[in-house]
Design an enzyme around this catalytic site. Structure first.
Site, PDB file in Angstrom:
ATOM      1  N   SER A   9       0.858  -1.191   0.000  1.00  0.00           N
ATOM      2  CA  SER A   9       0.000   0.000   0.000  1.00  0.00           C
ATOM      3  C   SER A   9       0.889   1.233   0.000  1.00  0.00           C
ATOM      4  O   SER A   9       1.631   1.467   0.964  1.00  0.00           O
ATOM      5  CB  SER A   9      -0.884   0.000   1.245  1.00  0.00           C
ATOM      6  OG  SER A   9      -1.507   1.253   1.365  1.00  0.00           O
ATOM      7  N   HIS A  34      -1.467  -1.226  -4.163  1.00  0.00           N
ATOM      8  CA  HIS A  34      -2.721  -0.815  -3.529  1.00  0.00           C
ATOM      9  C   HIS A  34      -2.650   0.682  -3.235  1.00  0.00           C
ATOM     10  O   HIS A  34      -1.695   1.161  -2.623  1.00  0.00           O
ATOM     11  CB  HIS A  34      -2.884  -1.619  -2.238  1.00  0.00           C
ATOM     12  CG  HIS A  34      -4.141  -1.347  -1.489  1.00  0.00           C
ATOM     13  ND1 HIS A  34      -5.335  -1.985  -1.767  1.00  0.00           N
ATOM     14  CD2 HIS A  34      -4.405  -0.513  -0.447  1.00  0.00           C
ATOM     15  CE1 HIS A  34      -6.270  -1.558  -0.931  1.00  0.00           C
ATOM     16  NE2 HIS A  34      -5.728  -0.659  -0.124  1.00  0.00           N
ATOM     17  N   ASP A  36      -4.694   4.011  -1.706  1.00  0.00           N
ATOM     18  CA  ASP A  36      -5.781   4.393  -0.805  1.00  0.00           C
ATOM     19  C   ASP A  36      -6.249   5.809  -1.076  1.00  0.00           C
ATOM     20  O   ASP A  36      -5.487   6.765  -0.905  1.00  0.00           O
ATOM     21  CB  ASP A  36      -5.304   4.279   0.647  1.00  0.00           C
ATOM     22  CG  ASP A  36      -5.092   2.840   1.054  1.00  0.00           C
ATOM     23  OD1 ASP A  36      -6.050   2.063   0.979  1.00  0.00           O
ATOM     24  OD2 ASP A  36      -3.953   2.490   1.426  1.00  0.00           O
ATOM     25  N   MET A  38      -8.795   8.651   0.164  1.00  0.00           N
ATOM     26  CA  MET A  38      -9.609   9.006   1.341  1.00  0.00           C
ATOM     27  C   MET A  38     -10.190  10.397   1.161  1.00  0.00           C
ATOM     28  O   MET A  38      -9.513  11.293   0.653  1.00  0.00           O
ATOM     29  CB  MET A  38      -8.730   8.970   2.597  1.00  0.00           C
ATOM     30  CG  MET A  38      -8.052   7.629   2.816  1.00  0.00           C
ATOM     31  SD  MET A  38      -7.199   7.579   4.395  1.00  0.00           S
ATOM     32  CE  MET A  38      -6.323   6.011   4.240  1.00  0.00           C
ATOM     33  N   HIS A  67      -8.478   1.686  -3.733  1.00  0.00           N
ATOM     34  CA  HIS A  67      -9.391   1.478  -2.608  1.00  0.00           C
ATOM     35  C   HIS A  67     -10.010   2.831  -2.275  1.00  0.00           C
ATOM     36  O   HIS A  67      -9.339   3.701  -1.723  1.00  0.00           O
ATOM     37  CB  HIS A  67      -8.565   0.913  -1.439  1.00  0.00           C
ATOM     38  CG  HIS A  67      -9.322   0.698  -0.178  1.00  0.00           C
ATOM     39  ND1 HIS A  67      -8.688   0.400   1.011  1.00  0.00           N
ATOM     40  CD2 HIS A  67     -10.650   0.722   0.107  1.00  0.00           C
ATOM     41  CE1 HIS A  67      -9.592   0.256   1.968  1.00  0.00           C
ATOM     42  NE2 HIS A  67     -10.789   0.464   1.449  1.00  0.00           N
ATOM     43  N   MET A  69     -12.023   5.055  -0.145  1.00  0.00           N
ATOM     44  CA  MET A  69     -12.654   5.301   1.150  1.00  0.00           C
ATOM     45  C   MET A  69     -13.364   6.638   1.019  1.00  0.00           C
ATOM     46  O   MET A  69     -12.936   7.665   1.562  1.00  0.00           O
ATOM     47  CB  MET A  69     -11.594   5.282   2.252  1.00  0.00           C
ATOM     48  CG  MET A  69     -11.194   3.864   2.649  1.00  0.00           C
ATOM     49  SD  MET A  69      -9.550   3.750   3.354  1.00  0.00           S
ATOM     50  CE  MET A  69      -8.581   3.717   1.854  1.00  0.00           C
ATOM     51  N   MET A 138     -11.552  -5.186   5.701  1.00  0.00           N
ATOM     52  CA  MET A 138     -10.703  -4.284   6.480  1.00  0.00           C
ATOM     53  C   MET A 138     -10.405  -4.948   7.824  1.00  0.00           C
ATOM     54  O   MET A 138     -11.325  -5.337   8.547  1.00  0.00           O
ATOM     55  CB  MET A 138     -11.408  -2.946   6.739  1.00  0.00           C
ATOM     56  CG  MET A 138     -11.501  -1.990   5.566  1.00  0.00           C
ATOM     57  SD  MET A 138      -9.934  -1.459   4.816  1.00  0.00           S
ATOM     58  CE  MET A 138      -8.943  -0.936   6.204  1.00  0.00           C
ATOM     59  N   ASP A 176      -6.761  -6.043   4.550  1.00  0.00           N
ATOM     60  CA  ASP A 176      -6.121  -4.729   4.521  1.00  0.00           C
ATOM     61  C   ASP A 176      -6.123  -4.116   5.916  1.00  0.00           C
ATOM     62  O   ASP A 176      -7.190  -3.827   6.460  1.00  0.00           O
ATOM     63  CB  ASP A 176      -6.900  -3.838   3.533  1.00  0.00           C
ATOM     64  CG  ASP A 176      -6.287  -2.465   3.353  1.00  0.00           C
ATOM     65  OD1 ASP A 176      -5.191  -2.214   3.884  1.00  0.00           O
ATOM     66  OD2 ASP A 176      -6.917  -1.640   2.653  1.00  0.00           O
TER      67      ASP A 176
END
Ligand code: DX5
Ligand code: ZN
Length: 224
Positions: A9, A34, A36, A38, A67, A69, A138, A176
Site C-alpha cells: 500500500s 494498492h 488508498d 480518502m 481502494h 474510502m 478491512m 487490509d
C-alpha cells in the site's frame, strides 16, 4: 504462479520519491499495488486523487488496485478508470445503491471490489458477491496506515472464504490493515489470499527481503 498475492500500500511509501518507491516495490516482487483514496468524510483523512493514481499507473506494469474510502463514490469512478485503475474498491457502508455502483464499475471493464469495515457483518456483502471480482476485508478501521490488526475480523474472513468457495468463482479475498509477519499466517489460514501491506512493507528497509520472508511464511502453511 502463487495463489498468494502481496499488495504493498503506497500510503506508507515516501511520497517525495513516489516513482522510485513504485519501481522498488515492483522489483521486490509485489503482485499488485494498492492505492488508498480518502475523502475526509467517510474516513477522517485525505490522501490522493486521480492524478496521483495516473502517475503511479504510468510507472508500473502491475495491477493498480484503488481502494476508495469515499462516501457516495459514483461520480468519481470514471476519473479513476481513466487514471489507469485496474480495480476499484468501494465500501458497503459508503454506497447507498451498492449494486448499481458495482455494476457501474464492471461496465467500465475494471475489476469490481467491495470493501467492508471491521464492525460490518459479512452478510452485508452476500447479496452482491456474484457481482464482484474482489472482496476487501478491512482488518483495521480505515483511515490510517500503521494501526494494529483487529483479530475479531478473522471469523468474517473464514465466512466469506466459504461463500467464495461455494460460488466457485475466482473472487480474490483481500485483507487490509495491520498485516505483516506477525499476522499473515492467521489471515492466510482463515482464507485470505491477497495481503495489502503498508507499514510492514515500506518501513521494512529491504523490500525484496521482506517480500521473500512473507512468501517463505506462506509457503510453510499447508497451502490453499
Ligand atoms: C487503511 C488503508 C490501508 C493502509 C494499510 O485505511 O486502507 O490500505 O495502507 O496500512 P498498514 O498495512 O500499515 O496497516
Ligand atoms: Zn486500503
Amino acid at each position: 504462479m502463487s495463489l498468494w498475492k502481496i499488495a504493498p500500500s503506497i500510503l506508507s511509501a515516501d511520497f517525495g520519491r513516489l516513482g522510485e518507491e513504485v519501481s522498488a516495490a515492483e522489483q521486490a516482487g509485489a503482485d499488485w499495488l494498492h492505492l488508498d483514496v480518502m475523502d475526509g468524510h467517510f474516513v477522517p483523512n485525505l490522501t490522493i486523487g486521480p492524478d496521483v493514481v495516473a502517475a503511479v499507473a504510468k510507472r508500473t506494469t502491475l495491477p493498480v488496485d484503488v481502494h476508495l474510502m469515499v462516501r457516495e463514490p459514483d461520480h468519481l469512478l470514471e476519473a479513476f478508470v481513466r487514471a489507469g485503475a485496474t480495480a476499484l474498491g468501494v465500501h458497503v457502508e459508503a454506497c447507498t445503491h451498492l449494486h448499481r455502483t458495482l455494476s457501474e464499475i464492471r461496465r467500465h471493464q475494471v475489476r469490481a471490489c467491495v470493501a467492508l469495515n471491521p464492525a460490518t457483518p459479512a452478510e452485508a456483502i452476500r447479496p452482491v458477491l456474484s457481482l464482484v471480482d474482489q472482496v476487501l476485508v478491512m482488518t483495521v478501521n480505515p483511515g490510517f496506515g500503521g494501526q494494529a490488526f483487529i483479530p475479531e475480523t478473522l471469523p468474517k474472513i473464514r465466512q466469506i472464504r466459504g461463500w467464495i468457495d461455494e460460488l466457485r468463482k475466482p473472487i480474490d479475498l483481500v485483507v487490509d490493515g495491520g498485516i505483516g509477519p506477525d499476522t499473515i499466517e492467521a489471515v492466510a489460514l482463515h482464507g485470505a489470499r491477497v495481503f495489502v501491506m503498508g507499514n510492514a512493507f515500506f518501513k521494512s528497509g529491504d523490500y525484496k527481503r521482506f517480500a521473500d520472508g512473507i512468501r517463505g511464511k506462506l509457503a510453510s502453511l499447508s497451502g490453499p
